[in-house]
Design a protein around this motif. Structure first.
Motif, mmCIF file in Angstrom:
data_model
loop_
_atom_site.group_PDB
_atom_site.id
_atom_site.type_symbol
_atom_site.label_atom_id
_atom_site.label_comp_id
_atom_site.label_asym_id
_atom_site.label_seq_id
_atom_site.Cartn_x
_atom_site.Cartn_y
_atom_site.Cartn_z
ATOM 1 N N ALA A 171 44.464 -1.661 -27.641
ATOM 2 C CA ALA A 171 45.823 -1.435 -27.132
ATOM 3 C C ALA A 171 46.761 -0.871 -28.197
ATOM 4 O O ALA A 171 47.799 -0.314 -27.877
ATOM 5 N N TRP A 172 46.398 -1.025 -29.488
ATOM 6 C CA TRP A 172 47.255 -0.432 -30.521
ATOM 7 C C TRP A 172 47.294 1.080 -30.418
ATOM 8 O O TRP A 172 48.224 1.718 -30.903
ATOM 9 N N PHE A 176 45.063 7.654 -31.106
ATOM 10 C CA PHE A 176 45.969 8.772 -30.822
ATOM 11 C C PHE A 176 46.187 9.647 -32.064
ATOM 12 O O PHE A 176 46.517 10.825 -31.942
ATOM 13 N N ILE A 179 44.141 12.650 -31.753
ATOM 14 C CA ILE A 179 44.720 13.667 -30.870
ATOM 15 C C ILE A 179 45.809 14.438 -31.617
ATOM 16 O O ILE A 179 45.911 15.662 -31.509
ATOM 17 N N LEU A 180 46.615 13.713 -32.422
ATOM 18 C CA LEU A 180 47.669 14.398 -33.179
ATOM 19 C C LEU A 180 47.079 15.395 -34.177
ATOM 20 O O LEU A 180 47.640 16.469 -34.396
ATOM 21 N N VAL A 183 46.330 18.347 -32.196
ATOM 22 C CA VAL A 183 47.581 19.041 -31.835
ATOM 23 C C VAL A 183 48.011 19.955 -32.989
ATOM 24 O O VAL A 183 48.363 21.119 -32.781
ATOM 25 N N VAL A 207 43.970 19.814 -16.716
ATOM 26 C CA VAL A 207 44.672 18.749 -15.995
ATOM 27 C C VAL A 207 44.375 18.841 -14.494
ATOM 28 O O VAL A 207 44.053 17.841 -13.846
ATOM 29 N N VAL B 59 47.371 14.051 -23.800
ATOM 30 C CA VAL B 59 48.798 13.847 -24.075
ATOM 31 C C VAL B 59 49.579 13.606 -22.781
ATOM 32 O O VAL B 59 50.451 12.751 -22.734
ATOM 33 N N VAL B 60 49.253 14.344 -21.724
ATOM 34 C CA VAL B 60 50.118 14.293 -20.533
ATOM 35 C C VAL B 60 49.543 13.455 -19.394
ATOM 36 O O VAL B 60 50.175 13.320 -18.356
ATOM 37 N N ARG B 74 53.282 8.945 -26.107
ATOM 38 C CA ARG B 74 52.455 10.050 -26.600
ATOM 39 C C ARG B 74 53.192 11.383 -26.527
ATOM 40 O O ARG B 74 53.023 12.236 -27.391
ATOM 41 N N ALA B 77 55.674 11.478 -29.380
ATOM 42 C CA ALA B 77 54.960 11.608 -30.655
ATOM 43 C C ALA B 77 54.451 13.033 -30.837
ATOM 44 O O ALA B 77 54.518 13.587 -31.940
ATOM 45 N N THR B 78 53.971 13.646 -29.752
ATOM 46 C CA THR B 78 53.457 15.011 -29.848
ATOM 47 C C THR B 78 54.589 15.988 -30.157
ATOM 48 O O THR B 78 54.442 16.880 -31.004
ATOM 49 N N GLY B 98 53.862 11.979 -36.189
ATOM 50 C CA GLY B 98 53.544 11.628 -34.804
ATOM 51 C C GLY B 98 53.283 10.144 -34.650
ATOM 52 O O GLY B 98 53.814 9.489 -33.739
ATOM 53 N N TYR B 102 55.004 7.270 -32.543
ATOM 54 C CA TYR B 102 54.178 6.659 -31.491
ATOM 55 C C TYR B 102 54.115 5.140 -31.589
ATOM 56 O O TYR B 102 54.346 4.433 -30.598
ATOM 57 N N HIS B 106 55.133 2.593 -28.732
ATOM 58 C CA HIS B 106 53.981 2.059 -28.007
ATOM 59 C C HIS B 106 53.894 0.539 -28.142
ATOM 60 O O HIS B 106 53.758 -0.178 -27.163
#
Lengths: 247, 111
Positions: A171-172, A176, A179-180, A183, A207, B59-60, B74, B77-78, B98, B102, B106
């Motif tokens: 849960a922390w 992510f 992912i950054l 990005v 999506v 992200v979305v 998210r 952060a992005t 980020g 986040y 969060h």
């Protein structure tokens, strides 16, 4: 191969190390969470360690574990992993001219250690395959330096994640950070108008096609982005030779 | 903790083979072969498309549905990470900035 002294002597090897070090914190956070997730979804510590060391593919592992625990047939799990990895097939087609001078076992090992970001960094650094022996050696050195840092960051962090699986709650959301990292790399690649179009189309398609099984939405996204960009390119091209440089 | 059944072991080995095969599929045969011209041009756009297809849904989207952007850590952060990237051009900074946005949103606000 990274164990060859000749490779490590090339300045490009250290360039590859540097480029990959920039994102290794994100890779490590992602690896850490993959390690944690494998144990919390039900693999034993030994199974999670073997999976980490042998499979070496974050998204395929994460897709396979729930199926494995749920008792899916082995061939179904293998087919799913193949589909999750389909983008790598595209990458291997792209990289073929860079690799074919190597013996088969080195090509297979290089393919095995190659991951998304290495492919991205490598093709950005070397848009054209080397022709002379020295060019090929430099390119291979860059690739190996890049792969070595990625391998160490990913493996070290995944094994740490397995060891700490009871101490780090998923849960922390530490994953992510991975992912950054992507990005940041994505932004650094968006160097032309058509590449920005590619990001927009691929993101929208990924999506929209999310509901497809086996992460096939990624393949749909790549195919539609490439198709749209090629169409735009061919519509623009008749305006003259300068059109080719604007992309 | 150290359980290992045969089926799991076979699956892991098979997945290892999948990793090698998919990543080197076009390296295996050494018969001369080149990509068609249109595919070579397409490869200008394939890497960034693949990356976008992996990143953007992460992200979305949450649990298969689009998120509401103003209550999702998210997204903020992005945006913060990208702002850093265009200011300083560093990926490491993108990750740190980020995550600095986040984690409080969060963990603190549950976004």
């Amino acid at each position: 191969m990274f164990f060859q002294k000749e490779i490590r002597r090339q300045p490009e090897f250290w360039e590859g190390v540097r480029d990959q070090s920039n994102v290794s914190m994100g890779i490590a956070a992602w690896g850490l969470m993959t390690g944690v997730a494998m144990v919390t979804s039900g693999l034993s510590v030994l199974e999670a360690v073997l999976m980490t060391l042998i499979v070496f593919a974050g998204s395929a592992q994460l897709a396979a574990v729930p199926m494995l625990i749920g008792g899916a047939p082995v061939w179904v799990i293998v087919a799913a992993a193949f589909c999750v990895n389909l983008r790598f097939v595209v990458f291997s087609a792209h990289l073929r001219p860079y690799m074919m001078h190597l013996p088969l076992w080195q090509r297979l090992v290089s393919g095995y250690v190659m991951v998304d970001l290495t492919y991205v960094f490598f093709t950005r650094r070397f848009p054209v395959p080397g022709v002379t022996d020295q060019e090929r050696l430099s390119q291979q050195a860059y690739m190996m330096g890049n792969c070595a840092i990625n391998y160490v960051a990913w493996m070290g962090a995944s094994l740490l994640g397995i060891a700490l699986s009871n101490a780090i709650p998923p849960a922390w959301g530490l994953g992510f950070a991975g992912i950054l990292a992507l990005v940041g790399v994505l932004a650094s690649m968006a160097t032309s108008g058509l590449r920005v179009v590619s990001v927009g189309v691929a993101g929208t398609a990924a999506v929209a096609a999310w509901a497809l099984p086996l992460k096939l939405n990624i393949v749909v996204a790549i195919a539609s982005a490439v198709a749209v960009c090629l169409v735009i390119e061919s519509v623009r091209a008749p305006r003259g030779p300068s059109g080719a440089h604007r992309v | 903790m150290f359980d290992l059944d045969l089926r799991t072991l076979i699956t892991i080995l098979a997945l290892g083979v999948v990793s090698v095969l998919t990543r080197s599929l076009f390296f295996i045969s050494s018969r001369p072969w080149t990509l068609p011209r249109w595919a070579q041009r397409g490869l200008n756009y394939a890497p960034i498309a693949a990356l976008a297809a992996v990143v953007i849904p992460e992200v979305v989207m949450a649990q298969g549905a689009l998120v509401t952007p103003w209550s999702d850590a998210r997204v903020y952060a992005t945006v913060a990470g990208l702002a850093w990237f265009y200011w300083q051009r560093g990926v490491l900074g993108t990750i740190i900035v980020g995550m600095a946005v986040y984690l409080p949103l969060h963990l603190g606000l549950g976004w």
